[in-house]
Scaffold this motif. Structure first.
Motif, PDB file in Angstrom:
ATOM      1  N   MET A  87       0.844  -1.235   0.142  1.00  0.00           N
ATOM      2  CA  MET A  87       0.067  -0.096  -0.093  1.00  0.00           C
ATOM      3  C   MET A  87       0.807   1.279  -0.171  1.00  0.00           C
ATOM      4  SD  MET A  87      -3.202   0.668  -0.066  1.00  0.00           S
ATOM      5  CE  MET A  87      -3.726  -1.115   0.466  1.00  0.00           C
ATOM      6  N   LEU A  88       0.553   2.287  -0.837  1.00  0.00           N
ATOM      7  CA  LEU A  88       1.373   3.172  -0.908  1.00  0.00           C
ATOM      8  C   LEU A  88       0.530   4.679  -0.484  1.00  0.00           C
ATOM      9  CD1 LEU A  88       3.124   2.771  -4.505  1.00  0.00           C
ATOM     10  CD2 LEU A  88       4.273   2.266  -2.415  1.00  0.00           C
ATOM     11  N   GLU A  89      -0.752   4.862  -1.118  1.00  0.00           N
ATOM     12  CA  GLU A  89      -1.678   5.792  -0.841  1.00  0.00           C
ATOM     13  C   GLU A  89      -2.830   5.508  -0.604  1.00  0.00           C
ATOM     14  OE1 GLU A  89      -1.184   8.518  -3.915  1.00  0.00           O
ATOM     15  OE2 GLU A  89       0.837   8.698  -4.162  1.00  0.00           O
ATOM     16  N   GLY A  90      -3.831   6.258  -0.212  1.00  0.00           N
ATOM     17  CA  GLY A  90      -5.363   5.883   0.059  1.00  0.00           C
ATOM     18  C   GLY A  90      -5.625   5.980   1.548  1.00  0.00           C
ATOM     19  N   ASP A  91      -6.813   5.604   1.527  1.00  0.00           N
ATOM     20  CA  ASP A  91      -7.648   5.563   2.766  1.00  0.00           C
ATOM     21  C   ASP A  91      -7.137   4.710   3.858  1.00  0.00           C
ATOM     22  OD1 ASP A  91     -10.340   7.154   2.439  1.00  0.00           O
ATOM     23  OD2 ASP A  91      -9.988   5.946   0.779  1.00  0.00           O
ATOM     24  N   LEU A  92      -6.487   3.607   3.621  1.00  0.00           N
ATOM     25  CA  LEU A  92      -5.816   2.845   4.695  1.00  0.00           C
ATOM     26  C   LEU A  92      -4.538   3.668   5.307  1.00  0.00           C
ATOM     27  CD1 LEU A  92      -5.839  -0.639   3.452  1.00  0.00           C
ATOM     28  CD2 LEU A  92      -6.906   0.085   5.382  1.00  0.00           C
ATOM     29  N   MET A  93      -3.872   4.411   4.275  1.00  0.00           N
ATOM     30  CA  MET A  93      -2.680   4.896   4.886  1.00  0.00           C
ATOM     31  C   MET A  93      -3.099   6.209   5.931  1.00  0.00           C
ATOM     32  SD  MET A  93      -0.669   2.831   3.632  1.00  0.00           S
ATOM     33  CE  MET A  93       0.834   3.579   4.185  1.00  0.00           C
ATOM     34  N   LYS A  94      -4.134   6.393   6.027  1.00  0.00           N
ATOM     35  CA  LYS A  94      -4.522   7.425   7.082  1.00  0.00           C
ATOM     36  C   LYS A  94      -4.226   6.972   8.508  1.00  0.00           C
ATOM     37  CE  LYS A  94      -7.510   9.814   3.929  1.00  0.00           C
ATOM     38  NZ  LYS A  94      -9.390   9.902   3.537  1.00  0.00           N
ATOM     39  N   LYS A  97       1.117   3.048   9.136  1.00  0.00           N
ATOM     40  CA  LYS A  97       2.495   3.410   8.728  1.00  0.00           C
ATOM     41  C   LYS A  97       2.754   2.644   7.447  1.00  0.00           C
ATOM     42  CE  LYS A  97       7.091   4.171  10.030  1.00  0.00           C
ATOM     43  NZ  LYS A  97       7.982   4.040  11.157  1.00  0.00           N
ATOM     44  N   ASP A  98       2.577   1.228   7.488  1.00  0.00           N
ATOM     45  CA  ASP A  98       2.938   0.360   6.607  1.00  0.00           C
ATOM     46  C   ASP A  98       1.589  -0.743   6.313  1.00  0.00           C
ATOM     47  OD1 ASP A  98       5.568   0.941   5.678  1.00  0.00           O
ATOM     48  OD2 ASP A  98       6.252   0.513   7.766  1.00  0.00           O
ATOM     49  N   PHE A  99       1.632  -1.295   5.161  1.00  0.00           N
ATOM     50  CA  PHE A  99       0.553  -2.344   5.057  1.00  0.00           C
ATOM     51  C   PHE A  99       0.916  -2.956   3.746  1.00  0.00           C
ATOM     52  CE2 PHE A  99      -3.850  -3.868   4.810  1.00  0.00           C
ATOM     53  CZ  PHE A  99      -4.183  -3.816   5.963  1.00  0.00           C
ATOM     54  N   LEU A 100       0.919  -4.349   3.834  1.00  0.00           N
ATOM     55  CA  LEU A 100       1.177  -5.257   2.883  1.00  0.00           C
ATOM     56  C   LEU A 100       0.063  -6.311   2.900  1.00  0.00           C
ATOM     57  CD1 LEU A 100       3.369  -6.269   0.653  1.00  0.00           C
ATOM     58  CD2 LEU A 100       4.138  -7.488   2.591  1.00  0.00           C
ATOM     59  N   ILE A 101      -0.507  -6.427   1.542  1.00  0.00           N
ATOM     60  CA  ILE A 101      -1.509  -7.475   1.516  1.00  0.00           C
ATOM     61  C   ILE A 101      -0.835  -8.526   0.583  1.00  0.00           C
ATOM     62  CG2 ILE A 101      -3.713  -8.011   0.363  1.00  0.00           C
ATOM     63  CD1 ILE A 101      -4.262  -4.919   0.854  1.00  0.00           C
ATOM     64  N   LEU A 123      -0.298   3.525  12.877  1.00  0.00           N
ATOM     65  CA  LEU A 123       0.236   4.682  13.018  1.00  0.00           C
ATOM     66  C   LEU A 123       0.135   5.176  14.655  1.00  0.00           C
ATOM     67  CD1 LEU A 123      -1.105   7.234  10.284  1.00  0.00           C
ATOM     68  CD2 LEU A 123       1.292   6.564  10.476  1.00  0.00           C
ATOM     69  N   HIS A 124      -0.856   4.827  15.015  1.00  0.00           N
ATOM     70  CA  HIS A 124      -1.192   5.282  16.714  1.00  0.00           C
ATOM     71  C   HIS A 124      -1.507   4.039  17.341  1.00  0.00           C
ATOM     72  CE1 HIS A 124      -0.792   9.298  15.663  1.00  0.00           C
ATOM     73  NE2 HIS A 124      -1.751   9.183  14.901  1.00  0.00           N
ATOM     74  N   ASP A 125      -1.224   3.606  18.730  1.00  0.00           N
ATOM     75  CA  ASP A 125      -1.715   2.553  19.353  1.00  0.00           C
ATOM     76  C   ASP A 125      -3.453   2.408  19.309  1.00  0.00           C
ATOM     77  OD1 ASP A 125       0.870   2.139  20.014  1.00  0.00           O
ATOM     78  OD2 ASP A 125       0.798   2.709  22.262  1.00  0.00           O
ATOM     79  N   ASP A 126      -3.945   3.418  19.103  1.00  0.00           N
ATOM     80  CA  ASP A 126      -5.423   3.439  19.438  1.00  0.00           C
ATOM     81  C   ASP A 126      -6.151   2.903  17.981  1.00  0.00           C
ATOM     82  OD1 ASP A 126      -4.775   5.821  18.161  1.00  0.00           O
ATOM     83  OD2 ASP A 126      -6.308   6.857  19.434  1.00  0.00           O
ATOM     84  N   VAL A 127      -5.440   2.784  16.980  1.00  0.00           N
ATOM     85  CA  VAL A 127      -5.871   2.352  15.766  1.00  0.00           C
ATOM     86  C   VAL A 127      -6.301   0.832  15.754  1.00  0.00           C
ATOM     87  CG1 VAL A 127      -5.406   2.042  13.214  1.00  0.00           C
ATOM     88  CG2 VAL A 127      -4.633   4.037  14.398  1.00  0.00           C
TER      89      VAL A 127
END
Length: 152
Positions: A87-94, A97-101, A123-127
């Motif tokens: 994942m580079l951009e988009g809603d998940l990146m809000k 920090k990193d996301f691999l599918i 990005l934060h512990d509360d996500v």
């Protein structure tokens, strides 16, 4: 500092693992035909469908909201029938920090299993962990299976 995690789901796919792998590798733009309520499109931004290094952008609906995801096809292994989407951009990146599918096909005793693996760092512990996204991928897998079994 965020949390790291990994979620995995393996779903039996009766329409043929090769079909599923080839659909996501070479023709992701056709996935919206099989599951239009979840995926509205997949556009090629750079490179070529099915090639490592290509950039694709998904338009999809998750949890009732229209979303986008720009991904890099990071790795493809034909022997394992696996594809990695970074994942580079988009809603998940809000939220992450990193996301691999990673999706891959396992065949055991003549049964094809579609395995989805989500690896991420929030990005934060509360996500929240992306459990609803994993359920979303399971639903897409079932929709694709139903679509192809109906055609057979």
């Amino acid at each position: 500092m965020g949390l790291t995690g990994k979620l995995v789901a393996a779903i039996e796919f009766r329409a043929g693992g090769d079909l599923f792998h080839e659909l996501f590798r070479y023709n992701p733009q056709h996935i919206s035909t099989t599951t239009p309520d979840k995926v509205q499109g997949c556009d090629l931004h750079e490179g070529e469908f099915g090639k490592v290094g290509s950039l694709i952008c998904w338009r999809y609906t998750h949890d009732g909201e229209k979303k986008t995801a720009k991904q890099l096809i990071q790795a493809i292994d034909e022997e394992k029938k696996s594809i990695e989407f970074k994942m580079l951009e988009g809603d998940l990146m809000k939220l992450y920090k990193d996301f691999l599918i990673t999706l891959h096909i396992d065949t055991k005793d003549g049964i094809d299993l579609v395995t989805w693996t989500l690896e991420y760092e929030t990005l934060h512990d509360d996500v929240e962990h992306p459990i609803s996204l994993l359920a979303y991928f399971i639903d897409i897998t079932k929709d694709i299976e139903s679509h192809h079994l109906e055609k057979a």
